[in-house]
Design a protein around this motif. Structure first.
Motif, PDB file in Angstrom:
ATOM      1  N   HIS A  76       0.829  -1.204   0.000  1.00 62.30           N
ATOM      2  CA  HIS A  76       0.000   0.000   0.000  1.00 62.30           C
ATOM      3  C   HIS A  76       0.863   1.254   0.000  1.00 62.30           C
ATOM      4  O   HIS A  76       1.872   1.318   0.706  1.00 62.30           O
ATOM      5  CB  HIS A  76      -0.988   0.003   1.172  1.00 62.30           C
ATOM      6  CG  HIS A  76      -0.356  -0.004   2.538  1.00 62.30           C
ATOM      7  ND1 HIS A  76      -0.008   1.138   3.197  1.00 62.30           N
ATOM      8  CD2 HIS A  76      -0.010  -1.022   3.368  1.00 62.30           C
ATOM      9  CE1 HIS A  76       0.509   0.839   4.379  1.00 62.30           C
ATOM     10  NE2 HIS A  76       0.529  -0.478   4.506  1.00 62.30           N
ATOM     11  N   ASP A 101       6.231   1.748   6.742  1.00 61.84           N
ATOM     12  CA  ASP A 101       4.858   1.261   6.546  1.00 61.84           C
ATOM     13  C   ASP A 101       4.206   2.023   5.402  1.00 61.84           C
ATOM     14  O   ASP A 101       3.481   2.957   5.638  1.00 61.84           O
ATOM     15  CB  ASP A 101       4.083   1.426   7.862  1.00 61.84           C
ATOM     16  CG  ASP A 101       2.688   0.842   7.790  1.00 61.84           C
ATOM     17  OD1 ASP A 101       2.395   0.088   6.857  1.00 61.84           O
ATOM     18  OD2 ASP A 101       1.885   1.164   8.672  1.00 61.84           O
ATOM     19  N   GLU A 136      -4.913   1.866   5.243  1.00 64.57           N
ATOM     20  CA  GLU A 136      -4.884   2.174   6.673  1.00 64.57           C
ATOM     21  C   GLU A 136      -6.262   2.565   7.207  1.00 64.57           C
ATOM     22  O   GLU A 136      -6.904   3.470   6.692  1.00 64.57           O
ATOM     23  CB  GLU A 136      -3.895   3.329   6.955  1.00 64.57           C
ATOM     24  CG  GLU A 136      -2.434   3.026   6.606  1.00 64.57           C
ATOM     25  CD  GLU A 136      -1.761   2.055   7.581  1.00 64.57           C
ATOM     26  OE1 GLU A 136      -2.386   1.675   8.586  1.00 64.57           O
ATOM     27  OE2 GLU A 136      -0.604   1.681   7.317  1.00 64.57           O
ATOM     28  N   GLU A 163       4.482  -6.758   3.481  1.00 66.19           N
ATOM     29  CA  GLU A 163       4.673  -6.231   4.830  1.00 66.19           C
ATOM     30  C   GLU A 163       4.392  -7.326   5.839  1.00 66.19           C
ATOM     31  O   GLU A 163       3.947  -8.409   5.494  1.00 66.19           O
ATOM     32  CB  GLU A 163       3.821  -4.982   5.104  1.00 66.19           C
ATOM     33  CG  GLU A 163       2.349  -5.183   5.153  1.00 66.19           C
ATOM     34  CD  GLU A 163       1.611  -3.886   5.530  1.00 66.19           C
ATOM     35  OE1 GLU A 163       2.243  -2.929   5.998  1.00 66.19           O
ATOM     36  OE2 GLU A 163       0.393  -3.854   5.348  1.00 66.19           O
TER      37      GLU A 163
HETATM   38 ZN   LIG Z   1       1.114  -1.161   6.316  1.00 69.37          ZN
END
Ligand SMILES: [Zn+2]
Length: 381
Positions: A76, A101, A136, A163
């Protein structure tokens, strides 16, 4: 092949991605940049923006020389909307929102694809990078990935979500839903002494609801599920009433429900409805349940060919074995899993995801790029 990973190039792409702010739901600019870099490396790139114009889905495809599986590398491009100091590269460390992230990981996936694109492309099948912008929570629930897999005709045989994992192999994770309860009675708030006796009281009703949820929590705690442990119902907020002697009209309770692989979300929601219905009856209050799926639960057989390919690849690159683990946290592997696509998680390990300062080392990005390449090589042998 792994020795062709170019550390400098990887670091500069990661920095470039982190330099473009991309809070969840607003990723068009970084998606265009990422798509452009993939195209320059030799991938066929599409930006799907019909359904989600502010978060185009980047699909970069690299076809091999013979028939074979379609393998997705997914990540993402959105980040949490929490302010961060300006991005920078300090020696081996990339600092900035999204470094860990997970724009760094998408740079690793892009570098793996670039190495393949620059090869003789004799590999079977195809490698497809898929980057989304609605990951998210609370703004994102993976709607764009669900749309891609459910409504566009996009198919794949295997997927690597770039991830989690890192230095362990997630065999399973829990499913998660948000739970919001609104407990209410008809009419307006009134003086406690001028409210007719027997008028339903949303706060006392909330007390009964909380007791019932506490009992469910205790019941869930009694069963340890393989890999992921006990399921939970959790409460994070209770709001109700507005003045010490006014008879209130509503109360709101907000929390989460997390469950083990093997149970569908519908089951979880139905269980809560069944628990609440008699309480509405008993208290005279209306109890409205808004239960929303964040992600389903996930699992994979650690002996699946994809799992073995990743585990062998990690060992080849690092010399270590990946320990098998279960996770509480949810992620997008669940969406591939729901679509019937066997999926593993593996990302570079950074620090400070969602924290004030977020960072990742270029060495980790390089390691992840090598593990992706080596995993593909194992799949192709
Ligand atoms: Zn993430």
């Amino acid at each position: 092949m792994v020795d062709r990973v170019d550390r400098e190039r990887l670091a500069s792409l990661a920095l470039e991605l982190v330099e473009v702010p991309s809070p969840t739901g607003d990723t068009a600019e970084v998606a265009r940049l990422y798509g452009r870099r993939l195209a320059e490396s030799g991938l066929e790139v599409e930006l799907l923006d019909e359904a989600f114009s502010a978060t185009p889905i980047v699909v970069g495809r690299l076809r091999g020389g013979k028939p074979g599986p379609t393998v997705v590398l997914n990540g993402h491009l959105d980040t949490v909307p929490i302010p961060h100091e300006p991005p920078r590269l300090e020696g081996d460390v990339l600092v900035g929102r999204g470094a860990a992230d997970m724009k760094g990981a998408l740079a690793s996936a892009a570098e793996a694809a670039r190495v393949l694109a620059a090869s003789d492309r004799s590999f079977p099948g195809e490698v497809v990078i898929v980057a989304i912008g609605l990951h998210e929570a609370p703004t994102g629930r993976g709607e764009d990935l669900s749309y891609l897999l459910g409504e566009t005709g996009f198919t794949a045989d295997l997927a690597i979500v770039c991830e989690l994992g890192g230095h362990a192999f997630p065999v399973a994770h829990m499913g998660q839903a948000t739970v919001e309860l609104t407990i209410s009675r008809p009419g307006m708030a009134t003086h406690e002494l001028q409210t007719p006796p027997g008028t339903p009281h949303p706060l006392f009703a909330a007390g009964r609801v909380i007791e019932a949820l506490a009992a469910l929590r205790a019941e869930l705690a009694a069963t340890e599920h393989e890999w992921v442990g006990a399921e939970t119902i959790f409460l994070g907020e209770v709001h109700g009433g507005d003045f010490y002697n006014r008879h209130p009209t509503s109360c709101r309770i907000v929390g989460t429900r997390r469950w083990a692989p093997g149970r569908p979300f519908d089951d979880i929601e139905a269980e809560l409805r069944a628990l609440l219905a008699p309480l509405a009856e008993e208290t005279g209050c209306e109890i409205e349940l808004d239960c929303r799926l964040v992600r389903d639960a996930y699992r994979i057989d650690p002996e699946h060919e994809l799992a073995l390919a990743l585990r062998h690849a990690y060992r080849d690159v690092t010399g270590d074995e990946l320990p098998l683990v279960g996770l509480k946290v949810v992620a997008d592997g669940a969406i591939f899993h729901q679509a019937g696509i066997p999926t593993v998680y593996h990302g570079p390990v950074g620090s400070g995801a969602h924290a004030d300062v977020e960072s990742i080392t270029v060495s980790e990005l390089e390691r992840a790029a090598k593990v992706y390449l080596r995993t593909l090589e194992w799949l192709w042998t």
